[in-house]
Design a protein around this motif. Structure first.
Motif, short mmCIF file in Angstrom:
data_model
loop_
_atom_site.label_atom_id
_atom_site.label_comp_id
_atom_site.label_asym_id
_atom_site.label_seq_id
_atom_site.Cartn_x
_atom_site.Cartn_y
_atom_site.Cartn_z
N GLY A 1 -1.15 7.41 12.24
CA GLY A 1 -2.29 7.10 12.80
C GLY A 1 -3.25 6.99 11.96
O GLY A 1 -4.61 6.48 12.49
N ASP A 2 -3.10 6.64 10.76
CA ASP A 2 -4.17 6.25 9.82
C ASP A 2 -3.89 4.94 9.60
O ASP A 2 -3.67 4.32 8.50
N ALA A 3 -4.53 4.06 10.41
CA ALA A 3 -4.61 2.56 10.44
C ALA A 3 -5.42 2.06 9.13
O ALA A 3 -4.87 1.13 8.44
N ALA A 4 -6.30 2.71 9.06
CA ALA A 4 -7.47 2.27 7.69
C ALA A 4 -6.45 2.30 6.49
O ALA A 4 -6.39 1.36 5.63
N GLY A 5 -5.74 3.59 6.16
CA GLY A 5 -5.07 3.64 5.23
C GLY A 5 -3.87 2.80 5.01
O GLY A 5 -3.28 2.29 3.98
N ALA A 6 -3.40 2.50 6.32
CA ALA A 6 -1.93 1.71 6.35
C ALA A 6 -2.61 0.27 5.91
O ALA A 6 -1.73 -0.53 5.39
N ALA A 7 -3.63 -0.12 6.40
CA ALA A 7 -4.11 -1.53 6.04
C ALA A 7 -4.33 -1.60 4.75
O ALA A 7 -3.90 -2.53 4.02
N GLU A 8 -4.87 -0.45 3.91
CA GLU A 8 -5.06 -0.72 2.40
C GLU A 8 -3.79 -0.71 1.71
O GLU A 8 -3.55 -1.48 0.85
N SER A 9 -2.76 -0.04 2.03
CA SER A 9 -1.40 -0.01 1.52
C SER A 9 -0.81 -1.36 1.81
O SER A 9 -0.19 -1.73 0.80
N ALA A 10 -0.83 -1.92 2.95
CA ALA A 10 -0.32 -3.09 3.18
C ALA A 10 -0.88 -4.29 2.38
O ALA A 10 -0.16 -5.14 1.87
N ALA A 11 -2.24 -4.19 2.18
CA ALA A 11 -2.86 -5.15 1.36
C ALA A 11 -2.42 -5.15 -0.16
O ALA A 11 -2.33 -6.13 -0.73
N ARG A 12 -1.85 -3.83 -0.49
CA ARG A 12 -1.62 -3.78 -1.93
C ARG A 12 -0.11 -4.31 -1.95
O ARG A 12 0.21 -4.98 -2.94
N ALA A 13 0.67 -4.07 -1.14
CA ALA A 13 1.90 -4.60 -0.90
C ALA A 13 1.96 -6.15 -0.99
O ALA A 13 2.81 -6.53 -1.84
N VAL A 14 1.09 -6.74 -0.16
CA VAL A 14 0.91 -8.07 -0.12
C VAL A 14 0.54 -8.65 -1.35
O VAL A 14 0.90 -9.81 -2.07
N ALA A 15 -0.47 -8.00 -2.23
CA ALA A 15 -1.02 -8.53 -3.50
C ALA A 15 0.02 -8.54 -4.44
O ALA A 15 0.12 -9.42 -5.33
N TYR A 16 0.87 -7.56 -4.38
CA TYR A 16 2.26 -7.38 -5.44
C TYR A 16 3.38 -8.41 -5.27
O TYR A 16 4.03 -8.63 -5.97
N ASP A 17 3.46 -8.79 -3.79
CA ASP A 17 4.44 -9.50 -3.49
C ASP A 17 4.35 -10.42 -2.32
O ASP A 17 4.14 -9.99 -1.14
N PRO A 18 3.46 -11.30 -2.46
CA PRO A 18 2.86 -12.18 -1.36
C PRO A 18 3.80 -12.76 -0.53
O PRO A 18 3.17 -13.08 0.66
N GLY A 19 5.26 -12.61 -0.76
CA GLY A 19 6.07 -13.42 0.16
C GLY A 19 6.71 -12.35 0.92
O GLY A 19 7.63 -12.58 1.78
#
Length: 644
Positions: free
Chosen positions: A79-97
């Motif tokens: 239920g922590d959508a804001a934290g999930a968005a932040e972690s997903a953004a970091r994942a995309v930053a480290y692996d754009p594909g």
């Protein structure tokens, strides 16, 4: 660490919690132990413990995109959508594909209420991972949530036009095109979906409803009939089918479908109203009044129901109740001129049938004695007097309609009556400037360029304006036609008279100005121009009546007229003379009645101009013939024309 202390899938959840609750014990766990701890906690639906283990893993290896993605998944499920968005953004930053991380980033932003952020994440996914059908549809949904309908429609278009569309993508295109107001694009997409999935009900339902809104009732009826078979308990399908039949003049079939809809939904005020209207059209007055009373009970705030009921009661000679009903309609729609006019008519009808007797008074003055001659029976009116009264009434109706038309046309103009003249003056000026560039500034006849073009533009625009204003005349004046003394022919004739008055005024002002500034040739044959103007007007009146009837019954007529109008602009001698054409072109063009009228008009201004192909008898015959055809069409197709 010893093997006995390592965690495994069989490790109890209590031990995992105990290990992770102590910072010292958690620091002693290896990366593999933390992965196992996270999975064991996840299997036991202890999301908090699972998030704790993944947070420690991310801290151990902050450059691992899979760890950030897994943490984002756990945070999103907890239920922590804001934290999930932040972690997903970091994942995309480290692996754009990493496409799953992009998708989760979009969902988390959307879950957090950040539509713009979700849209930016979707666009980043398309840029970094390449476009895909799923990504484009996802972006279109986000654009819809951001209320950017046009962009969403373009995104769906790119999906459906690039490859094989899905039923979902075509249905989305239909919905977006409909919401953007482009009904033709919506019907095209719906027809495509119906062809690709002929057994699917959703595309067929969309196509039928859109065709109905486009007034393509002939194409909508077969689809609606099939939908009624597939959805026998859907009252709205029966209602649309009834409205389609009614628009085509098939009132009995329309009433049957309306009664079918009422059997499904007997309290629906709209269905009851339609049943009442159709019953009245079929002459079943008592049944129509009964349905309208029920519709009024179901929807007491609808002014149109009151108006229709007042009409039905007036036809049944129940004038008192008709006046009461129209009074309630006046309260519901105080600004409606049609309601006001109907009320005045009903009041006059009631007072004419039942004269008001003296009812006493204050008692201060005795009643005046009646003269003996007042008790004599009135003489029946002669036939001449009856015809005279009808002509006077007709003249008053036409005068009122012409004044109403003038007021309507000048209400939006900043310059009042001058706003009717300015567009034609600008057109003459523009046409003269443009065409002077091609012929060196010399007209085909005479020595004054703008004078020559004025002699072509003036009668042409009188002709065009009469027909253009006739196209939707019946549909746009439904309220006026509710007044029984006004007929459809009155509307057409009043509109044509308005255009004739405007045209004559514009001609007098234009050529009077030319005369004052000594621009143009001098002649004493202006009466020929007057005759030609009347001939053009008569010809346009006949075609306008035909257009009003045909456009009411068949909407594509207006599109065909637009194409014909452009052709006539070139082929009617507005900016050239037929004598400059080769004979093989001039011969067929000479049969064009509008070209003949313009040539006749020019003979009133150019003294030595006498074209041999001008046949005034032919012009008058065509003009009277078109008026006759228009009158016959209106009379023959009167019952089939739409009144709603």
């Amino acid at each position: 660490m010893a093997d006995a202390e390592r965690l495994s899938a069989e490790t109890p959840i209590e031990e995992v919690r105990a290990r992770l609750s102590s910072d010292e014990a958690a620091a002693a766990l290896s990366v593999e132990d933390l992965l196992v701890a996270s999975e064991v906690a996840y299997v036991n639906r202890d999301l908090a413990t699972s998030v704790r283990a993944m947070t420690l893993l991310v801290a151990r290896d902050p450059d691992s995109a899979p760890f950030h993605h897994r943490l984002a998944v756990l945070l999103f499920e907890s239920g922590d959508a804001a934290g999930a968005a932040e972690s997903a953004a970091r994942a995309v930053a480290y692996d754009p594909g990493l496409e799953p991380a992009h998708d989760l980033h979009v969902q988390a932003r959307l879950q957090a209420g950040d539509v713009d952020g979700a849209l930016a994440a979707a666009e980043a996914r398309a840029t970094l991972c390449g476009p895909s059908q799923a990504a484009q549809l996802q972006r279109a949904r986000l654009l819809v949530q951001a209320n950017r309908i046009e962009e969403a429609l373009q995104a769906v278009h790119s999906v459906n036009d690039a490859g094989t569309p899905t039923e979902e993508s075509l249905l989305m295109e239909i919905e977006l095109a409909y919401r953007s107001g482009d009904l033709h694009a919506a019907s095209s997409a719906a027809a495509r979906a119906a062809r690709l999935w002929p057994d699917a009900a959703a595309p067929r339902d969309k196509l039928a409803r859109i065709l109905f809104e486009l007034s393509h009732h002939g194409r909508a009826i077969p689809l609606l009939l099939r939908l009624r078979e597939e959805q026998p308990d859907e009252a709205s399908v029966c209602h649309l089918l009834a409205a389609s039949y009614a628009s085509m003049g098939k009132n009995r079939l329309a009433l049957d479908e309306t009664l079918h809809a009422l059997r499904i939904d007997p309290e629906n005020g709209e269905y009851l109203y339609m049943a009442g209207v159709l019953s009245n059209r079929l002459g079943e007055r008592e049944q129509g009044i009964r349905y309208l009373r029920q519709a009024l009970a179901a929807s007491p705030d609808k002014a149109e129901i009151h108006v229709e009921l007042a009409h039905a009661l007036a036809h049944a000679n129940e004038d008192e109740e008709a006046v009461e009903v129209i009074d309630r309609a006046s309260q519901l729609a105080p600004a409606s001129t049609s309601v006001r006019d109907l009320r005045l008519f009903l009041l006059a009808k009631r007072s004419g049938r039942e004269p008001v007797a003296y009812a006493g008074g204050s008692g201060l003055f005795p009643p005046m004695p009646r003269a003996p001659w007042r008790d004599r029976p009135a003489r029946p009116p002669s036939r001449f007097a009856a015809v005279r009264d009808q002509l006077v009434t007709q003249a008053r109706v036409l005068t009122a309609l012409v004044l109403r038309d003038f007021r309507h046309r000048t209400a939006q103009g900043r310059f009042g009556f001058l706003s009717l003249f300015i567009p034609q003056a600008i057109n003459i000026l523009t046409l003269g400037i443009v065409l002077s560039l091609f012929n060196g500034g010399m007209p085909p006849i005479g020595g004054h360029l703008f004078f020559f073009y004025a002699t072509g533009v003036m009668p042409f625009y009188l002709f065009i304006h009469v027909i253009d204003h006739s196209q939707n005349l019946f549909q746009d004046n439904i309220g006026v036609l509710q007044v029984p003394v006004i007929a459809r022919l009155d509307l057409v004739l009043a509109m044509a008279l308005t255009e004739l008055l405007i045209g004559f005024t514009v001609i007098v002002v234009t050529f009077g100005t030319f005369e004052l500034i000594s621009y143009g040739p001098r002649t004493d044959s202006h009466i020929e121009a007057v005759y030609a103007t009347l001939a053009v007007w008569m010809f346009a009146l006949g075609l306008g009546l035909i257009s009003a009837v045909m456009n009411n019954l068949w909407r594509p007529w207006a599109n065909g007229w637009m194409i014909t109008q452009r052709f006539l602009y070139v082929a009617s001698g507005v900016f050239f003379l037929p004598q400059s054409m080769p004979e093989w072109i001039r011969e067929p063009l000479s049969w064009n009645p509008l070209l003949q009228c313009i040539e006749w008009f020019r003979t009133g201004f150019f003294r030595d101009y006498d074209p041999p192909w001008l046949d005034k008898t032919y012009i008058l015959a065509v003009a009277f013939g078109t008026v006759l055809v228009g009158l016959i069409l209106e009379r023959a197709l009167r019952r089939r024309m739409r009144t709603q």
